[in-house]
Design a protein around this motif. Structure first.
Motif, PDB file in Angstrom:
ATOM      1  N   ASN A  52       0.814  -1.222   0.000  1.00  0.00           N
ATOM      2  CA  ASN A  52       0.000   0.000   0.000  1.00  0.00           C
ATOM      3  C   ASN A  52       0.846   1.269   0.000  1.00  0.00           C
ATOM      4  O   ASN A  52       0.465   2.284  -0.600  1.00  0.00           O
ATOM      5  N   MET A  53       2.014   1.222   0.667  1.00  0.00           N
ATOM      6  CA  MET A  53       2.846   2.422   0.781  1.00  0.00           C
ATOM      7  C   MET A  53       3.794   2.608  -0.393  1.00  0.00           C
ATOM      8  O   MET A  53       4.448   3.640  -0.512  1.00  0.00           O
ATOM      9  N   LEU A  54       3.878   1.599  -1.255  1.00  0.00           N
ATOM     10  CA  LEU A  54       4.733   1.707  -2.444  1.00  0.00           C
ATOM     11  C   LEU A  54       3.851   1.537  -3.683  1.00  0.00           C
ATOM     12  O   LEU A  54       3.821   0.472  -4.305  1.00  0.00           O
ATOM     13  N   PRO A  55       3.147   2.583  -4.077  1.00  0.00           N
ATOM     14  CA  PRO A  55       2.154   2.464  -5.145  1.00  0.00           C
ATOM     15  C   PRO A  55       2.736   2.166  -6.517  1.00  0.00           C
ATOM     16  O   PRO A  55       2.008   1.712  -7.407  1.00  0.00           O
ATOM     17  N   ASN A  56       4.040   2.424  -6.698  1.00  0.00           N
ATOM     18  CA  ASN A  56       4.657   2.213  -8.011  1.00  0.00           C
ATOM     19  C   ASN A  56       5.652   1.062  -8.025  1.00  0.00           C
ATOM     20  O   ASN A  56       6.535   1.001  -8.886  1.00  0.00           O
ATOM     21  N   LEU A  57       5.499   0.153  -7.060  1.00  0.00           N
ATOM     22  CA  LEU A  57       6.393  -1.005  -6.986  1.00  0.00           C
ATOM     23  C   LEU A  57       6.242  -1.870  -8.239  1.00  0.00           C
ATOM     24  O   LEU A  57       5.124  -2.231  -8.626  1.00  0.00           O
ATOM     25  N   LYS A  58       7.372  -2.189  -8.862  1.00  0.00           N
ATOM     26  CA  LYS A  58       7.382  -2.992 -10.094  1.00  0.00           C
ATOM     27  C   LYS A  58       8.019  -4.364  -9.904  1.00  0.00           C
ATOM     28  O   LYS A  58       7.706  -5.305 -10.619  1.00  0.00           O
ATOM     29  N   GLN A  59       8.967  -4.448  -8.929  1.00  0.00           N
ATOM     30  CA  GLN A  59       9.658  -5.721  -8.728  1.00  0.00           C
ATOM     31  C   GLN A  59       9.892  -5.945  -7.233  1.00  0.00           C
ATOM     32  O   GLN A  59      10.391  -5.067  -6.532  1.00  0.00           O
ATOM     33  N   LEU A  60       9.553  -7.147  -6.765  1.00  0.00           N
ATOM     34  CA  LEU A  60       9.807  -7.551  -5.385  1.00  0.00           C
ATOM     35  C   LEU A  60      10.825  -8.683  -5.398  1.00  0.00           C
ATOM     36  O   LEU A  60      10.565  -9.770  -5.928  1.00  0.00           O
ATOM     37  N   TYR A  61      11.997  -8.415  -4.823  1.00  0.00           N
ATOM     38  CA  TYR A  61      13.092  -9.382  -4.773  1.00  0.00           C
ATOM     39  C   TYR A  61      13.056 -10.024  -3.387  1.00  0.00           C
ATOM     40  O   TYR A  61      13.411  -9.405  -2.393  1.00  0.00           O
ATOM     41  N   ILE A  62      12.618 -11.262  -3.299  1.00  0.00           N
ATOM     42  CA  ILE A  62      12.344 -11.918  -2.026  1.00  0.00           C
ATOM     43  C   ILE A  62      13.568 -12.683  -1.530  1.00  0.00           C
ATOM     44  O   ILE A  62      13.989 -13.670  -2.135  1.00  0.00           O
ATOM     45  N   PHE A  63      14.106 -12.219  -0.397  1.00  0.00           N
ATOM     46  CA  PHE A  63      15.267 -12.866   0.218  1.00  0.00           C
ATOM     47  C   PHE A  63      14.866 -13.908   1.260  1.00  0.00           C
ATOM     48  O   PHE A  63      15.696 -14.714   1.682  1.00  0.00           O
ATOM     49  N   GLY A  64      13.632 -13.868   1.744  1.00  0.00           N
ATOM     50  CA  GLY A  64      13.234 -14.807   2.774  1.00  0.00           C
ATOM     51  C   GLY A  64      13.728 -14.392   4.151  1.00  0.00           C
ATOM     52  O   GLY A  64      14.069 -13.236   4.380  1.00  0.00           O
ATOM     53  N   ASN A  65      13.816 -15.356   5.061  1.00  0.00           N
ATOM     54  CA  ASN A  65      14.062 -15.028   6.458  1.00  0.00           C
ATOM     55  C   ASN A  65      15.140 -15.882   7.117  1.00  0.00           C
ATOM     56  O   ASN A  65      14.840 -16.669   8.022  1.00  0.00           O
ATOM     57  N   PRO A  66      16.406 -15.781   6.770  1.00  0.00           N
ATOM     58  CA  PRO A  66      16.968 -14.899   5.748  1.00  0.00           C
ATOM     59  C   PRO A  66      17.160 -15.593   4.400  1.00  0.00           C
ATOM     60  O   PRO A  66      17.941 -15.152   3.573  1.00  0.00           O
ATOM     61  N   ASP A  67      16.457 -16.714   4.167  1.00  0.00           N
ATOM     62  CA  ASP A  67      16.479 -17.429   2.894  1.00  0.00           C
ATOM     63  C   ASP A  67      15.072 -17.989   2.682  1.00  0.00           C
ATOM     64  O   ASP A  67      14.423 -18.377   3.656  1.00  0.00           O
ATOM     65  N   PRO A  68      14.564 -18.028   1.461  1.00  0.00           N
ATOM     66  CA  PRO A  68      13.207 -18.533   1.244  1.00  0.00           C
ATOM     67  C   PRO A  68      13.009 -19.982   1.675  1.00  0.00           C
ATOM     68  O   PRO A  68      11.862 -20.417   1.864  1.00  0.00           O
ATOM     69  N   THR A  69      14.080 -20.745   1.838  1.00  0.00           N
ATOM     70  CA  THR A  69      13.935 -22.119   2.315  1.00  0.00           C
ATOM     71  C   THR A  69      13.466 -22.153   3.766  1.00  0.00           C
ATOM     72  O   THR A  69      12.972 -23.172   4.243  1.00  0.00           O
ATOM     73  N   VAL A  70      13.619 -21.031   4.495  1.00  0.00           N
ATOM     74  CA  VAL A  70      13.208 -20.968   5.899  1.00  0.00           C
ATOM     75  C   VAL A  70      11.696 -20.789   6.015  1.00  0.00           C
ATOM     76  O   VAL A  70      11.044 -21.425   6.847  1.00  0.00           O
ATOM     77  N   ASP A  71      11.135 -19.917   5.202  1.00  0.00           N
ATOM     78  CA  ASP A  71       9.699 -19.599   5.280  1.00  0.00           C
ATOM     79  C   ASP A  71       9.066 -19.673   3.892  1.00  0.00           C
ATOM     80  O   ASP A  71       8.467 -18.726   3.404  1.00  0.00           O
ATOM     81  N   VAL A  72       9.187 -20.837   3.282  1.00  0.00           N
ATOM     82  CA  VAL A  72       8.788 -21.000   1.888  1.00  0.00           C
ATOM     83  C   VAL A  72       7.303 -20.704   1.674  1.00  0.00           C
ATOM     84  O   VAL A  72       6.921 -20.108   0.660  1.00  0.00           O
ATOM     85  N   ASP A  73       6.450 -21.086   2.608  1.00  0.00           N
ATOM     86  CA  ASP A  73       5.009 -20.847   2.422  1.00  0.00           C
ATOM     87  C   ASP A  73       4.688 -19.346   2.441  1.00  0.00           C
ATOM     88  O   ASP A  73       3.881 -18.868   1.646  1.00  0.00           O
ATOM     89  N   PHE A  74       5.324 -18.612   3.352  1.00  0.00           N
ATOM     90  CA  PHE A  74       5.109 -17.165   3.422  1.00  0.00           C
ATOM     91  C   PHE A  74       5.602 -16.495   2.144  1.00  0.00           C
ATOM     92  O   PHE A  74       4.928 -15.621   1.582  1.00  0.00           O
ATOM     93  N   CYS A  75       6.786 -16.898   1.680  1.00  0.00           N
ATOM     94  CA  CYS A  75       7.331 -16.321   0.438  1.00  0.00           C
ATOM     95  C   CYS A  75       6.421 -16.641  -0.745  1.00  0.00           C
ATOM     96  O   CYS A  75       6.230 -15.803  -1.643  1.00  0.00           O
TER      97      CYS A  75
END
Length: 325
Positions: A52-75
């Motif tokens: 909501n606070m970034l109305p012009n967001l074009k790309q989300l680079y997901i690092f996870g917590n601190p890797d997507p293998t840790v919280d794969v469902d959330f990512c």
């Protein structure tokens, strides 16, 4: 003093929580997140606030917590929301988990909206790789996962972190992945912000980094008709020109990229990730109704004090200045 206007931000690198490396799937001895002690997982409420606070967001680079293998469902849920909003995604991972991990992360996510999957493999010497990752690393399982990505139309890039113990492996690594169909490499120079120095984790010297650049050029020349893309930091002014305009902390109100982390205190962000690891004043917290933030500028005289601290050298450039091939 840079002014960040949130409606200018188009690209975000996101840590989905505030876990220390002790809760990661790897235990890299010199992890840049080593100073963290807490364990916190972000929420979908925070995710919605971010969107909501970034109305012009074009790309989300997901690092996870601190890797997507840790919280794969959330990512995965973040990717689904991004798809619904027309925001492209990409992700960076150690690659542990192989096919099973990628199937969970990317189920129902079309390859057309995934700009790339970046896999952090530092060498194709499995024994050495296991030392660098701090645990047994099955290279075969990781490669099976990468091949699954390629077969399903996802773009893959290899993102090695270079230390004194693996800089000589660059040629073998590049040739290995070019052979299986990967043509994109983004190298990182291991730094010492963790405060730990080990025989296997020493910062590259000028001579060693020059060796890396020469090796990259040699591989590029060998595959000149295959459109190989490579980025590698410069660090030392002896190796490349110094372009202040590329230093993140020198940018003005046109800042379009942020690193963001979901924390227990709120959503915090920075445009100078390395500096923020050393000095909290380079972070700010998202607040409803606040769409403009001023952050300090690092004082520089041809060299970067932050990069100097991370390398142990007194004459290094901004760590974001890179050479491209």
């Amino acid at each position: 003093m840079p002014t960040i206007k949130l409606n200018y931000v188009t690209n975000v690198t996101l840590y989905t929580g505030d876990n220390s490396p002790w809760y990661c799937t790897c235990s890299c001895p010199c992890c840049s997140q080593r100073k963290r002690e807490q364990r916190y997982q972000g929420t979908m409420t925070q995710a919605n606030t971010l969107f909501n606070m970034l109305p012009n967001l074009k790309q989300l680079y997901i690092f996870g917590n601190p890797d997507p293998t840790v919280d794969v469902d959330f990512c995965h849920q973040l990717m689904k929301i991004s798809v619904s909003k027309g925001i492209n995604v990409c992700t960076s991972t150690s690659g542990i988990g192989g096919i099973d991990f990628y199937e969970k992360l990317l189920r129902g996510i079309p390859s057309s909206i995934v700009d790339y999957v970046s896999v952090s493999i530092d060498t194709v010497d499995e024994q050495k790789l296991s030392i660098l990752k701090g645990r047994h690393y099955s290279l075969q399982k990781s490669i099976e996962g990468i091949k699954w990505l390629l077969e399903n139309g996802y773009i893959v890039k290899i993102q090695p972190t270079l230390w004194s113990s693996n800089f000589n492996d660059v040629e073998e690594l590049m040739e290995y992945f070019i052979h299986i169909g990967i043509h994109w490499f983004t190298f990182h120079i291991g730094s010492l912000e963790s405060g730990i120095s080990l025989p296997t984790h020493q910062h590259l010297t000028i001579e060693e980094l020059k060796n890396v650049h020469d090796t990259i050029q040699r591989v590029i020349d060998r595959h000149k008709n295959e459109h190989i893309i490579v980025r590698c930091p410069v660090i030392y002014p002896e190796l490349w020109h110094n372009d202040d305009s590329k230093w993140y902390c020198m940018k003005s109100s046109t800042i379009s990229e942020l690193m963001v982390a979901f924390t227990e205190k709120g959503i915090k962000a920075t445009h100078v990730p390395m500096a923020s690891l050393i000095n909290e004043e380079f972070f700010f917290y998202f607040e409803e109704g606040r769409d403009e933030i001023q952050l300090p500028t690092i004082k520089k005289e041809g060299v970067c004090p932050i990069s100097n601290e991370l390398s142990g050298s007194s004459k290094t450039l901004c760590r974001y200045v890179s050479r491209y091939w």
